[in-house]
Design an enzyme around this catalytic site. Structure first.
Site, PDB file in Angstrom:
ATOM      1  N   ASP A 366       1.187  -1.312  -0.644  1.00  0.00           N
ATOM      2  CA  ASP A 366       0.068   0.042  -0.235  1.00  0.00           C
ATOM      3  C   ASP A 366       1.299   1.532  -0.542  1.00  0.00           C
ATOM      4  OD1 ASP A 366      -3.267   1.128   0.593  1.00  0.00           O
ATOM      5  OD2 ASP A 366      -2.027   1.963   2.064  1.00  0.00           O
ATOM      6  N   GLU A 395       1.172  -0.761  -4.824  1.00  0.00           N
ATOM      7  CA  GLU A 395       0.129   0.082  -5.091  1.00  0.00           C
ATOM      8  C   GLU A 395       0.713   1.852  -5.168  1.00  0.00           C
ATOM      9  OE1 GLU A 395      -3.757   2.551  -4.480  1.00  0.00           O
ATOM     10  OE2 GLU A 395      -1.764   1.315  -2.641  1.00  0.00           O
TER      11      GLU A 395
END
Lengths: 632, 632
Positions: A366, A395
């Site tokens: 993330d 990401e």
């Protein structure tokens, strides 16, 4: 080449792929130059070698195949080959009818220099040659030796490499094939229950595994499964204050129930999770974890390691912010902390816990772009030393050079701008950038039509055709693809007005889905995914050629695997409302000038395409051809 | 950038030129990034610094000027500016009406951190700011300070550069202006006599100096002036055996009269040569020597240093050959000799002798591509350490990457393929390659329409127009230009049939020229050369823009100096036989959208060009315009 930033970063391959090395190799004068690529896996003792071939303008090329996972080092070595040089010159003098007795005497030195390296029969041959060159008798026999291809072959085989020169060391990191070819499905485990109002569990997820497998997905990615913070928890639709019963965002990690090494109690225990991972594996599915390095205010780290957070002069801990916006449910980790060594070690331990204790081999990371680049370089290398199977998906939806930097630091795959590329020109330009520039060496794209954070305008209110088209494009342009479901296949695309965000997002609540519902999308997605499993051309991204078409709404591209044993041709109607016609040009320069049979792997229809330009008509009801190219 | 081969080689500039540095600079997260270029001359103690400005897509740029000859080092340094970051965030919160007392307390740290670096009045200001931030009173005053441009300016001026990161060191070598702008004339001194059958001397050459100066040349280059070998001397038209009285090739260097540190007795003494050099200098002409590293069989080196030559098994010394061709009058120096250190030292001494004893500052180096690249890198660096004014022209007509390598090793100028570029497309493509690729950083072209070795097909039997056109192109496309005269200006172009070689070449005999003859060519060459002396746009090569024209035989290009104070526009008719008409497009994107007056510096004619496209007609009698662009 290939070489990234003067060798600062490794290029990437999967096992069985080739590395094609090119180099400019030349010397002063007119001497014969030879060169090779030397390469070695980190576990090998000895270097392997492959000789380079001249192409044009002093450029040379060679190829080697990487069979093992891990790091290979390679470099180019070049030298003046004095023996070949001597033979070349002597040959030309003989052809010019010059007497070459003196040259033959010189030749003795070159021949003797390699006797030791040669094998038994070659050594005997060489001794014979040397004797003949030195002899006063039988000049004809000697010049026959001097001009022979046999002698050339032995000289080529045993170069003396005097004054050899070499390039810097370069590196290639080799992953397992999944790094290049993977099909992802993301859902929120807390929405897995079939009972209205009931929080889903890992056990509920187990029941859904056959559905995921039947749809042809091989990677199941869950948003964070850790305890969700209770302090400053977010309410539905990102409300600042949660109402009683609100479940919060899974990215607000940590509570009295534990932190990054714990599971959210409502989902189940670590043992439940391990059982889920095991059952998934049995169905050919790997579970991908979210690696999200941030803490809710009640994460145990905040109390136990206050030095890992930034404290403000007023004694409060710094929450995440992008002024003037505030994210009070999340506290960023303070990577500039003086105690960064212990911090890094703990974060490594978190990953190792899930790898070693729970069998996780894939992480979706993330927001890696808000943490130091060097941290990722270090973390990924540390993990891969012990666990080379582990893969990392970055990401980072941010600026191009930052996304590239993360890929260079070692991320196995990366999210992309595909989500926002809609027209033929946009898609073509973007895929060319990924596959025909330096990026092809280190940036492995993973194409997602949507994510929990991105409900793109193109899908909002989009019909079945646009969903079919987007998945087809993602799954055939890129060998790695993923969707956030079931919103995608059930076409739930209500948005917060004016934003690319889902209304009533699952990020802040859980849903009850009718998981058994099948529709055209579930059927076609399954079909595409299963075709990908048996067609090597779709299991890679870089071998792609875009085809000319006579209609701006019709896009066509040809793909092939490295050995060209599998060839496919994709043709897509980008107009979601109307049938479109075009003629499509076969890329003769790539496929050759022969008639081919194109066999649609979705419908089973076949056509003989014996001309350069061929007619197609595509209807929104099935807006593409996925042709296998067949040859007689 | 600029950066050559990962910093392995220096880029080149002349004094007063700018180096524009670009770099990608970015960090993780959303922090404010700042960066600078630091640079330092080798004689400086301290680094100078210039701050970079962001352009787009995380690229930054800055420029610095190099004022001194010699080596400069430069690198890019970047850092996260936490103070600016703090100010930026606080400002946005204030604008959002948030209370920022806690932020102001944080600000105290950033302000205090730079008090020591600041000057007296700034320090007083900063202390005042810090006090206000820390105070419980007058919040309005404090936020006024926090948002002030004054504070931004002080933060920018004294960055704390925590966690700064930097690029590798890069280098730029700075030459005197002559490295970039020079006008060469080559003739054989032995053809300098005005008496038929008499071998010319240095004294004869002195008499010709005013002619050279009046024609506007600033560099007079002589083929080798050393004793010519007597063993295996070449006869007229390259005959293998000289006849009695044949003077041989000046490139067959060395005899009983001496080697590379001696002069050919028939030309005169060292003292005569020194006198010539001195007189030339008085007329603004520098004499360029030929540095040709090879030996005739009777060169003293062969006896004194036999280890510097390659000996064959039959006891003879190896002569030069390119099998099956033999060059028995020349013995190559054996650079692979075990005694290479003494060899290199002696070759350096040769150059230093002519520099230090005779005042030579320019060498034209014969066939540098047949000697080791590293030798040149070393030799040029050694000489430049003590004599930075010395310039080297590489006479390598060979493959592109080899010519580039020599330039990278340090040659100040290089011969080019201009000699064989005839059509508009060929000329445009080649000049674009030189000026718009990486080559512009290290390859300084010197355009020669002919040399004693090259009588190009385009000039063989060529009329006055083709000679005018070739010189004009050479002298306006490239800031360094040269001709081999007087064959060029007197249009002596008889060739060995089918070859680009002069018939009855001066390489093997001497001529009697009528040096006093003037013609259209001598007149126009003088005019062009003198225009070059007063027009800065023609004293550089890289600032060039090619203009569209409506006729393939009409070529046009616009040039400007770095400060754009001088702008010229060249228009050439490439057809040597017929008048040609065209309309020529002014490059508005470079010169702006205003009417200009174009003033022909050759004829004195002026025209108002107030449209984008403008009519020209050029006649072979004067096949070009050399326009100065004038503005109202």
């Amino acid at each position: 080449m290939p070489q990234l930033d003067s060798g600062a970063f490794f290029i990437k391959r999967i096992t069985g792929q080739a590395v094609t090395v090119t180099a400019d190799v030349f010397s002063d004068g007119h001497d014969v130059v030879e060169c090779c690529v030397r390469f070695k896996h980190e576990s090998d003792k000895n270097w392997q070698e492959v000789r380079m071939q001249a192409t044009e303008n002093d450029a040379w090329t060679a190829e080697f195949t990487v069979e093992k996972q891990g790091n290979y080092t390679y470099f180019v070595e070049g030298w003046v080959d004095y023996a070949l040089n001597w033979q070349h010159g002597t040959e030309r003098k003989i052809q010019d009818s010059q007497h070459v007795k003196s040259e033959l005497l010189e030749g003795v030195e070159y021949v003797n220099a390699i006797v030791k390296s040669a094998d038994k029969s070659e050594a005997a041959y060489l001794k014979n040659v040397a004797k003949s060159f030195a002899s006063e008798k039988d000049y004809d026999k000697a010049i026959e030796f001097a001009m022979s291809h046999d002698l050339t072959a032995v000289f080529k085989k045993y170069p003396t490499r005097l004054l050899a020169n070499r390039s810097i060391d370069l590196q290639v990191y080799v992953d397992r094939p999944k790094a290049l070819f993977s099909t992802w499905y993301e859902f929120f485990p807390r929405s897995a229950s079939e009972i209205d109002g009931k929080h889903g569990t890992f056990k509920d997820c187990e029941r859904l595994l056959p559905r995921v497998a039947n749809m042809g997905f091989d990677t199941l990615y869950f948003p964070p499964i850790h305890p969700i913070g209770e302090i400053n928890r977010k309410g539905k639709n990102n409300a600042t204050n949660a109402q009683p019963g609100d479940v919060g965002s899974p990215w607000g990690i940590g509570s009295k129930h534990g932190g990054h090494k714990a599971t959210h109690p409502e989902l189940g225990t670590i043992e439940d999770f391990k059982s889920l991972v095991k059952k998934a594996n049995e169905l050919g599915i790997e579970v991908a974890m979210d690696y999200a390095l941030q803490a809710a205010p009640d994460h145990p780290y905040v109390k136990d390691f206050p030095q890992w957070f930034k404290w403000r002069p007023d004694g409060t801990v710094q929450y995440a912010e992008n002024p003037p916006k505030k994210y009070q449910d999340i506290q960023p980790i303070y990577f500039e902390s003086g105690d960064w060594k212990n911090l890094w070690k703990e974060l490594l331990d978190v990953a190792l816990f899930w790898i070693e204790d729970c069998g996780i081999n894939i992480f979706r990371v993330d927001n890696p772009h808000t943490k130091p680049f060097y941290f990722w370089g270090w973390l990924i290398a540390e993990i891969k030393k012990k666990h080379p199977d582990v893969l990392f998906l970055a990401e980072a939806f941010t600026r191009p050079k930052i996304m590239n930097e993360l890929a260079k630091q070692g991320f196995s795959q990366s999210y992309t701008y595909f989500t926002w590329r809609n027209s033929k020109k946009e898609l073509t330009d973007y895929v060319k950038e990924l596959t025909q520039t330096e990026q092809k060496e280190f940036y492995r794209p993973n194409f997602w039509p949507n994510t929990p954070d991105i409900n793109p305008y193109a899908l909002q209110g989009g019909n079945e055709a646009v969903h079919l088209q987007k998945y087809f494009l993602a799954a055939t342009l890129s060998s790695s693809v993923g969707i956030y479901g079931p919103v995608f296949e059930y076409m739930v695309s209500a948005a917060i007005p004016g934003k690319e965000e889902y209304l009533d997002s699952e990020k802040y609540e859980f849903f009850k889905w009718d998981w058994n519902q099948t529709n055209k999308l579930t059927t076609v997605i399954s079909r595409i995914n299963n075709i990908r499993k048996t067609h090597a051309s779709l299991q890679q991204t870089n071998n792609i050629v875009f085809c000319d078409t006579t209609n701006e709404q019709i896009m066509a591209y040809y793909k092939f695997d490295d050995s060209k044993t599998d060839e496919t041709l994709m043709i897509v109607n980008l107009d979601p409302y109307y049938p479109r016609q075009a003629t499509v040009r076969l890329p003769m320069e790539s496929i050759g000038n022969q008639p081919v049979r194109v066999h649609d792997l979705i419908t089973g229809n076949s056509y003989i395409w014996d001309k350069e330009w061929n007619f197609v008509e595509l209807h929104p009801a099935l807006p593409f051809h996925l042709f296998k190219i067949q040859r007689s």
